[in-house]
Design a protein around this motif. Structure first.
Motif, PDB file in Angstrom:
ATOM      1  N   ASP A 118      -2.697   9.095   3.605  1.00  0.00           N
ATOM      2  CA  ASP A 118      -3.861   9.600   4.338  1.00  0.00           C
ATOM      3  C   ASP A 118      -3.928   8.995   5.742  1.00  0.00           C
ATOM      4  O   ASP A 118      -4.224   9.695   6.717  1.00  0.00           O
ATOM      5  N   VAL A 119      -3.644   7.692   5.839  1.00  0.00           N
ATOM      6  CA  VAL A 119      -3.681   7.028   7.151  1.00  0.00           C
ATOM      7  C   VAL A 119      -2.559   7.555   8.042  1.00  0.00           C
ATOM      8  O   VAL A 119      -2.763   7.829   9.229  1.00  0.00           O
ATOM      9  N   LEU A 120      -1.364   7.709   7.468  1.00  0.00           N
ATOM     10  CA  LEU A 120      -0.235   8.235   8.246  1.00  0.00           C
ATOM     11  C   LEU A 120      -0.527   9.640   8.765  1.00  0.00           C
ATOM     12  O   LEU A 120      -0.150   9.997   9.881  1.00  0.00           O
ATOM     13  N   LYS A 121      -1.193  10.442   7.953  1.00  0.00           N
ATOM     14  CA  LYS A 121      -1.533  11.801   8.376  1.00  0.00           C
ATOM     15  C   LYS A 121      -2.506  11.781   9.547  1.00  0.00           C
ATOM     16  O   LYS A 121      -2.360  12.541  10.513  1.00  0.00           O
ATOM     17  N   GLN A 122      -3.504  10.913   9.471  1.00  0.00           N
ATOM     18  CA  GLN A 122      -4.478  10.836  10.562  1.00  0.00           C
ATOM     19  C   GLN A 122      -3.827  10.342  11.851  1.00  0.00           C
ATOM     20  O   GLN A 122      -4.087  10.869  12.938  1.00  0.00           O
ATOM     21  N   MET A 123      -2.970   9.332  11.726  1.00  0.00           N
ATOM     22  CA  MET A 123      -2.308   8.779  12.906  1.00  0.00           C
ATOM     23  C   MET A 123      -1.352   9.794  13.542  1.00  0.00           C
ATOM     24  O   MET A 123      -1.395  10.056  14.747  1.00  0.00           O
ATOM     25  N   SER A 124      -0.497  10.397  12.719  1.00  0.00           N
ATOM     26  CA  SER A 124       0.498  11.326  13.260  1.00  0.00           C
ATOM     27  C   SER A 124      -0.138  12.614  13.768  1.00  0.00           C
ATOM     28  O   SER A 124       0.416  13.287  14.649  1.00  0.00           O
ATOM     29  N   ALA A 125      -1.309  12.975  13.245  1.00  0.00           N
ATOM     30  CA  ALA A 125      -1.982  14.197  13.686  1.00  0.00           C
ATOM     31  C   ALA A 125      -2.482  14.099  15.121  1.00  0.00           C
ATOM     32  O   ALA A 125      -2.789  15.123  15.739  1.00  0.00           O
ATOM     33  N   GLU A 126      -2.542  12.892  15.668  1.00  0.00           N
ATOM     34  CA  GLU A 126      -3.049  12.715  17.024  1.00  0.00           C
ATOM     35  C   GLU A 126      -2.163  13.393  18.073  1.00  0.00           C
ATOM     36  O   GLU A 126      -2.630  13.691  19.170  1.00  0.00           O
ATOM     37  N   ILE A 127      -0.885  13.641  17.756  1.00  0.00           N
ATOM     38  CA  ILE A 127      -0.033  14.317  18.738  1.00  0.00           C
ATOM     39  C   ILE A 127      -0.158  15.838  18.635  1.00  0.00           C
ATOM     40  O   ILE A 127       0.430  16.575  19.432  1.00  0.00           O
ATOM     41  N   SER A 128      -0.933  16.310  17.644  1.00  0.00           N
ATOM     42  CA  SER A 128      -1.253  17.746  17.518  1.00  0.00           C
ATOM     43  C   SER A 128      -0.001  18.611  17.517  1.00  0.00           C
ATOM     44  O   SER A 128       0.109  19.583  18.273  1.00  0.00           O
ATOM     45  N   ALA A 129       0.963  18.263  16.673  1.00  0.00           N
ATOM     46  CA  ALA A 129       2.189  19.051  16.532  1.00  0.00           C
ATOM     47  C   ALA A 129       2.266  19.576  15.107  1.00  0.00           C
ATOM     48  O   ALA A 129       1.954  18.855  14.152  1.00  0.00           O
ATOM     49  N   LEU A 130       2.702  20.832  14.967  1.00  0.00           N
ATOM     50  CA  LEU A 130       2.656  21.491  13.659  1.00  0.00           C
ATOM     51  C   LEU A 130       3.758  21.044  12.707  1.00  0.00           C
ATOM     52  O   LEU A 130       3.639  21.233  11.506  1.00  0.00           O
ATOM     53  N   HIS A 131       4.851  20.484  13.216  1.00  0.00           N
ATOM     54  CA  HIS A 131       5.930  20.089  12.331  1.00  0.00           C
ATOM     55  C   HIS A 131       5.852  18.605  11.956  1.00  0.00           C
ATOM     56  O   HIS A 131       6.871  17.957  11.735  1.00  0.00           O
ATOM     57  N   VAL A 132       4.654  18.065  11.879  1.00  0.00           N
ATOM     58  CA  VAL A 132       4.456  16.706  11.376  1.00  0.00           C
ATOM     59  C   VAL A 132       4.024  16.812   9.918  1.00  0.00           C
ATOM     60  O   VAL A 132       2.962  17.346   9.621  1.00  0.00           O
ATOM     61  N   PHE A 133       4.882  16.321   9.026  1.00  0.00           N
ATOM     62  CA  PHE A 133       4.583  16.355   7.591  1.00  0.00           C
ATOM     63  C   PHE A 133       4.651  14.937   7.041  1.00  0.00           C
ATOM     64  O   PHE A 133       5.537  14.172   7.406  1.00  0.00           O
ATOM     65  N   VAL A 134       3.746  14.603   6.159  1.00  0.00           N
ATOM     66  CA  VAL A 134       3.769  13.312   5.477  1.00  0.00           C
ATOM     67  C   VAL A 134       3.949  13.577   3.987  1.00  0.00           C
ATOM     68  O   VAL A 134       3.119  14.248   3.372  1.00  0.00           O
ATOM     69  N   TYR A 135       5.044  13.070   3.434  1.00  0.00           N
ATOM     70  CA  TYR A 135       5.314  13.319   2.013  1.00  0.00           C
ATOM     71  C   TYR A 135       6.354  12.325   1.518  1.00  0.00           C
ATOM     72  O   TYR A 135       6.968  11.585   2.280  1.00  0.00           O
ATOM     73  N   GLY A 136       6.574  12.343   0.211  1.00  0.00           N
ATOM     74  CA  GLY A 136       7.607  11.500  -0.391  1.00  0.00           C
ATOM     75  C   GLY A 136       7.153  10.055  -0.548  1.00  0.00           C
ATOM     76  O   GLY A 136       6.014   9.694  -0.265  1.00  0.00           O
ATOM     77  N   GLY A 137       8.062   9.227  -1.010  1.00  0.00           N
ATOM     78  CA  GLY A 137       7.755   7.813  -1.207  1.00  0.00           C
ATOM     79  C   GLY A 137       7.589   7.462  -2.671  1.00  0.00           C
ATOM     80  O   GLY A 137       7.744   8.294  -3.569  1.00  0.00           O
ATOM     81  N   GLU A 138       7.265   6.203  -2.902  1.00  0.00           N
ATOM     82  CA  GLU A 138       7.128   5.687  -4.268  1.00  0.00           C
ATOM     83  C   GLU A 138       5.660   5.680  -4.667  1.00  0.00           C
ATOM     84  O   GLU A 138       4.873   4.881  -4.164  1.00  0.00           O
ATOM     85  N   TYR A 139       5.307   6.577  -5.562  1.00  0.00           N
ATOM     86  CA  TYR A 139       3.943   6.682  -6.053  1.00  0.00           C
ATOM     87  C   TYR A 139       3.863   6.171  -7.489  1.00  0.00           C
ATOM     88  O   TYR A 139       4.860   6.134  -8.210  1.00  0.00           O
ATOM     89  N   ASN A 140       2.666   5.785  -7.887  1.00  0.00           N
ATOM     90  CA  ASN A 140       2.479   5.376  -9.276  1.00  0.00           C
ATOM     91  C   ASN A 140       2.787   6.539 -10.199  1.00  0.00           C
ATOM     92  O   ASN A 140       2.335   7.663  -9.970  1.00  0.00           O
TER      93      ASN A 140
END
Length: 532
Positions: A118-140
């Motif tokens: 959620d934090v990464l999405k808010q931070m990366s959204a500041e550049i207002s570009a449509l090809h910014v995706f946050v996904y993947g990683g190690e989840y419970n």
């Protein structure tokens, strides 16, 4: 490097961060050697045949991780890679250092990997570009990585539209999706509904049809569960027994039972007698396979609709739907739809729902080919087949591209290219709006990513983003599919495309060239033969 090790398959080679060691992995075995000439010579001479020295025991290898510190590392890495990968070094005039400071305090409050997302999405959204995706990683993982336990909880599908009915005390089959029989298997996979005639006839059974009723799964009444799919958990790819009422279809059992009934009672019908349940053995499919089946059935239905509407309006049309622009899948979809119909009056390329890729230049190159000369033999000509014309398979008719709000990324680039190059008209609704390309290789330490748009696109007409980024491609003819009409089976965008093509063909008909006429007699003239 890499070197051949007898009996083992090379997987990876890497250098340690201090560059003092080389790490080799062959068939799951990881070997560490010093990055010196002497140790490399020793590897080549003494251990290449056995690959047994300095092997790391990765099976029992574990790391101690402090999640809160790792979250801070991943946050800073994501911020840094966006800074270094983003196509505009000025970051779209955003003060990127300020953005790092703005969201960093939130990272300390993250208690789960999903909250870091959620934090990464808010931070990366500041550049207002449509090809910014946050996904993947190690989840419970509630299944603790146990694939056997996970499989037990995965819901299977009967590959049909079902409706619960208290009147029939079961589930009514509303629809059994059917796919194009000319392309099955498709991309190496068979796309049959477990309930279809095509599937069940191979085991000597009859398929179910709309109106039949499923009353039990493996002997358990479907009405005893909140949903029939609760009885299908963990059963994808495994045989099970359905008890069905063949209200609309007929099996050999049903026909024999009805024959006996009529022998006893004449032509009178007793529904309880005629609709007694009978067993059917089926093999359910996974939810992802069911989704693919429904999509392929929609493609075939839409293709048939396009051809039917064109025929009713007095012309011929080809139809090609592209789910994506990704490699083999996208290329194969276009080839299946385009080349068999390259000689039609018109062509509809449907990129609705297209989720992008990178084959727009190949598609545009194919559609720009022009017929400049024609071929004729004794047995074939431009109307009966053969080579037809040069350039081979050049499309001579009119082109319409169907787009909608889910047309994204390279689907939009392709649509813009059609418009810019004057190859056809766009029909539908405004597209998604992503016009900066990416490679998605700026991954984080746990395999997740906050993707960075890396390659800006521009031309003299539109400047940066090609009028796509944050805007979307506007169609020439705006038509939105009414949800209620779509549910009822209509496709208003397709109907509009056919109308556009019909009017276009009336004003600019696609004509074959006229026969040049009788060949000139170039034989030796009789007067010449009589000369002495």
């Amino acid at each position: 490097l890499p070197i051949d090790v007898p009996g083992l398959v090379f997987q990876n080679i890497a250098v340690s961060t201090d560059r003092k060691y080389l790490i080799f992995t062959y068939s799951g075995k990881t070997k560490v050697v010093k990055n010196t000439s002497g140790d490399l010579v020793s590897l080549f001479v003494h251990d290449v045949s056995t690959f047994s020295k300095n092997i790391v025991d990765t099976q029992r290898w574990s790391l101690s991780i402090w999640p809160k510190l790792e979250y801070q590392q991943m946050y800073s890495d994501a911020w840094r890679m966006l800074r270094d990968y983003y196509y505009d070094k000025d970051m779209g005039s955003v003060d990127w250092n300020v953005m790092h400071s703005r969201y960093l305090p939130l990272v300390a409050r993250c208690g789960r990997r999903e909250e870091l997302d959620d934090v990464l999405k808010q931070m990366s959204a500041e550049i207002s570009a449509l090809h910014v995706f946050v996904y993947g990683g190690e989840y419970n993982d509630p299944m603790h990585g146990n694939d056997a336990v996970r499989a037990l909880h995965k819901i299977a599908s009967l590959g049909a539209v079902l409706e619960r009915s208290t009147e029939w005390n079961g589930y009514i089959v509303k629809e059994v999706p059917e796919t194009d029989p000319d392309f099955n298997p498709l991309n190496g996979s068979f796309l049959y509904s477990p309930l279809s005639e095509r599937t069940l006839r191979m085991s000597g059974q009859r398929g179910l049809v709309s109106g039949d009723v499923i009353v039990a799964v493996n002997g358990e009444s479907v009405m005893n569960a909140p949903d029939i799919h609760m009885l299908l958990r963990g059963l994808a790819g495994r045989s099970l027994r359905l008890d069905v009422l063949r209200v609309k279809s007929k099996s050999s059992f049903a026909l024999e039972r009805e024959h006996r009934h009529r022998q006893r009672n004449g032509n009178t019908k007793e529904d309880d007698e005629l609709y007694s349940s009978e067993p059917v053995i089926v093999v359910p499919i996974s939810l992802s396979e069911a989704e693919d089946l429904r999509y392929a059935a929609w493609e075939w239905k839409t293709r048939n609709l396009a051809k039917t509407l064109a025929r009713e309006n007095g012309f011929t049309v080809g139809y090609s739907h592209l789910r994506s622009m990704s490699g083999q899948e996208g290329e194969a979809s276009f080839v299946r739809g385009f080349y068999p119909d390259h000689d039609k009056d018109a062509m509809i390329v449907d990129v609705r729902h297209n989720h992008g890729g990178n084959i727009d230049s190949w598609l545009l190159d194919t559609l720009q080919r022009k017929a400049w000369a024609y071929w004729q033999g004794r047995a074939t000509n431009i109307t009966t087949g053969g080579l037809g014309w040069d350039e081979q398979f050049a499309f001579r008719g009119h082109i319409v591209i169907l787009i909608d709000e889910k047309t994204s990324s390279d689907g939009e680039g392709f649509s813009r290219g059609i418009s810019e190059l004057g190859l056809g008209k766009l029909v539908g609704t405004r597209t998604w709006g992503g016009g900066i390309w990416l490679s998605s290789d700026n991954t984080l330490v746990d395999g997740g990513i906050a993707s960075a748009p890396e390659f800006g696109m521009y031309n003299a007409n539109f400047g940066w983003g090609m009028g796509i980024e944050q805007m979307g491609v506007e169609p020439d003819v705006v038509v939105d599919n009414n949800p209620r009409a779509t549910y009822a089976g209509a496709d208003q965008q397709m109907e509009a495309a056919i109308q556009v093509l019909m009017e276009w063909l009336e004003s600019e008909p696609v004509l074959l060239p006229e026969d040049p006429g009788r060949h000139k007699d170039m034989s030796l003239h009789r007067n010449v033969e009589e000369c002495s």
